[in-house]
Design an enzyme around this catalytic site. Structure first.
Site, mmCIF file in Angstrom:
data_model
loop_
_atom_site.group_PDB
_atom_site.id
_atom_site.type_symbol
_atom_site.label_atom_id
_atom_site.label_comp_id
_atom_site.label_asym_id
_atom_site.label_seq_id
_atom_site.Cartn_x
_atom_site.Cartn_y
_atom_site.Cartn_z
ATOM 1 N N ARG A 38 -4.090 5.200 -3.003
ATOM 2 C CA ARG A 38 -5.313 4.571 -3.927
ATOM 3 C C ARG A 38 -6.157 3.616 -2.994
ATOM 4 O O ARG A 38 -7.322 3.392 -3.295
ATOM 5 C CB ARG A 38 -4.465 3.926 -5.204
ATOM 6 C CG ARG A 38 -3.581 2.774 -4.308
ATOM 7 C CD ARG A 38 -2.761 2.022 -5.749
ATOM 8 N NE ARG A 38 -2.299 0.626 -5.204
ATOM 9 C CZ ARG A 38 -1.220 0.601 -4.589
ATOM 10 N NH1 ARG A 38 -0.570 1.694 -4.130
ATOM 11 N NH2 ARG A 38 -0.645 -0.565 -4.261
ATOM 12 N N GLY B 130 0.896 -1.117 -0.048
ATOM 13 C CA GLY B 130 0.071 -0.013 -0.018
ATOM 14 C C GLY B 130 0.898 1.100 -0.075
ATOM 15 O O GLY B 130 2.127 1.273 0.317
ATOM 16 N N CYS B 131 0.192 2.481 -0.443
ATOM 17 C CA CYS B 131 1.043 3.630 -0.553
ATOM 18 C C CYS B 131 1.679 3.909 0.686
ATOM 19 O O CYS B 131 1.058 3.912 1.930
ATOM 20 C CB CYS B 131 0.166 4.926 -0.988
ATOM 21 S SG CYS B 131 -0.768 4.648 -2.517
ATOM 22 N N GLY B 132 3.061 4.029 0.865
ATOM 23 C CA GLY B 132 3.641 4.266 2.115
ATOM 24 C C GLY B 132 4.072 2.973 2.500
ATOM 25 O O GLY B 132 4.724 2.181 1.922
ATOM 26 N N GLN B 133 3.203 2.558 3.796
ATOM 27 C CA GLN B 133 3.322 1.116 4.115
ATOM 28 C C GLN B 133 1.921 0.535 4.815
ATOM 29 O O GLN B 133 1.748 1.212 5.586
ATOM 30 C CB GLN B 133 4.564 0.988 5.320
ATOM 31 C CG GLN B 133 4.828 -0.356 5.744
ATOM 32 C CD GLN B 133 5.926 -0.629 6.454
ATOM 33 O OE1 GLN B 133 5.924 -0.058 7.775
ATOM 34 N NE2 GLN B 133 6.853 -1.110 6.395
#
Length: 295
Positions: free
Chosen positions: A197, A128-131
């Site tokens: 997202r 996922g975006c980032g972590q």
């Protein structure tokens, strides 16, 4: 903090069900203007996307803090909890309390949460975006999902890509965000932008759940890559087709094959790649072939 003088009890997404929405009238901007220095050494005013924490509570137990634009906090919180398997019964949903004074969204339900701690103890770090993190209930119910196999035309894909280019307002203004759209044929039913997202897809999932909207006649569009987590969330929404401006991962493709999702990626302009479900796509508008390169 919330008080009777600064709350709203109104939300279109909640209008088709009885849970109450208590929401501060504090508005949060999606972008802000800042000064920057360009390549010529000149000072210019530009907009950048806002990013703020939203702590999601379930029956007053903190579950997660999401970094978000904050456009539709109530739907984001509900979609996140549903997709993670923490809640599933819309009829037992009592209230949604969004308080931007303390950056929180509290979901109150009479549904049993006896296994909450067990689910929270099972974590998987994702792409996922980032972590990102998914919890123990995320994979529940996948074996029960049966998706239809609708046919779509290449010309419709092109028409949809053209129509969707008029969205992405925050991206056009400031960049740094992803967009996800719920589509029917070449029309956009709903569109959400967020700094990640997964926030965008969770928001759409929350909206669909509240409206009891089915996904079997829908197509899901995203500007982000099609990872396993994205494919699972789309499957849980009952949507049989995914269309991405970006690429796909190996596990995302394997899950699309297992779940029967038509997966189309790298879709931009007149180009796309069908990674799964080519038999469901009629190539009725093939562009002229490029001439072969000569040595």
């Amino acid at each position: 903090m919330l008080s009777p003088s600064n709350v709203q009890n109104e939300c279109p997404a909640l209008s088709q069900h009885k849970p109450s929405l208590i929401k501060t009238d504090t508005t949060v901007p999606l972008t802000i203007a800042v000064n920057a220095i360009d390549e010529n050494g000149e000072r210019v005013e530009k907009h950048i996307a806002c990013e703020r924490p939203l702590t999601v509570y379930l029956n007053w137990r903190p579950i997660v803090t999401l970094m978000t634009l904050g456009a539709r906090a109530e739907s984001l919180a509900l979609g996140y909890l549903k997709n993670q398997g923490f809640i599933s019964d819309l009829k037992q949903l009592e209230s949604v309390i969004v308080d931007w004074d303390v950056n929180s969204a509290a979901i109150i339900t009479s549904e049993s949460t006896a296994d909450l701690e067990e689910k929270l103890s099972e974590k998987t770090v994702t792409t996922g975006c980032g972590q990102g993190t998914v919890y123990g209930g995320f994979m529940d119910g996948l074996d029960d999902i049966v998706l239809p196999q609708p046919q779509l035309k290449q010309s419709m894909i092109y028409s949809l890509l053209k129509n969707i280019s008029t969205y992405n307002e925050t991206y056009k203004n400031a960049g740094a965000v992803h967009g996800c759209g719920l589509c029917q044929d070449d029309q956009i039913v709903d569109f959400v932008e967020d700094v990640g997202r997964h926030n965008a897809v969770d928001t759409l999932a929350g909206e669909m759940w509240l409206k009891q909207d089915t996904g079997n006649n829908k197509l899901f569009y995203t500007t982000g890559r099609l990872t396993s987590e994205m494919v699972i969330k789309v499957a849980k929404m009952g949507i049989p087709i995914v269309l991405s401006r970006s690429g796909a991962t190996q596990m995302g493709l394997e899950l699309a094959q297992k779940l029967g999702i038509t997966m189309i990626a790298r879709a931009k302009g007149k180009h796309f790649l069908i990674y799964h479900g080519a038999e469901n796509v009629e190539l009725d508008a093939m562009p002229p072939k490029r001439p072969a390169k000569t040595s």
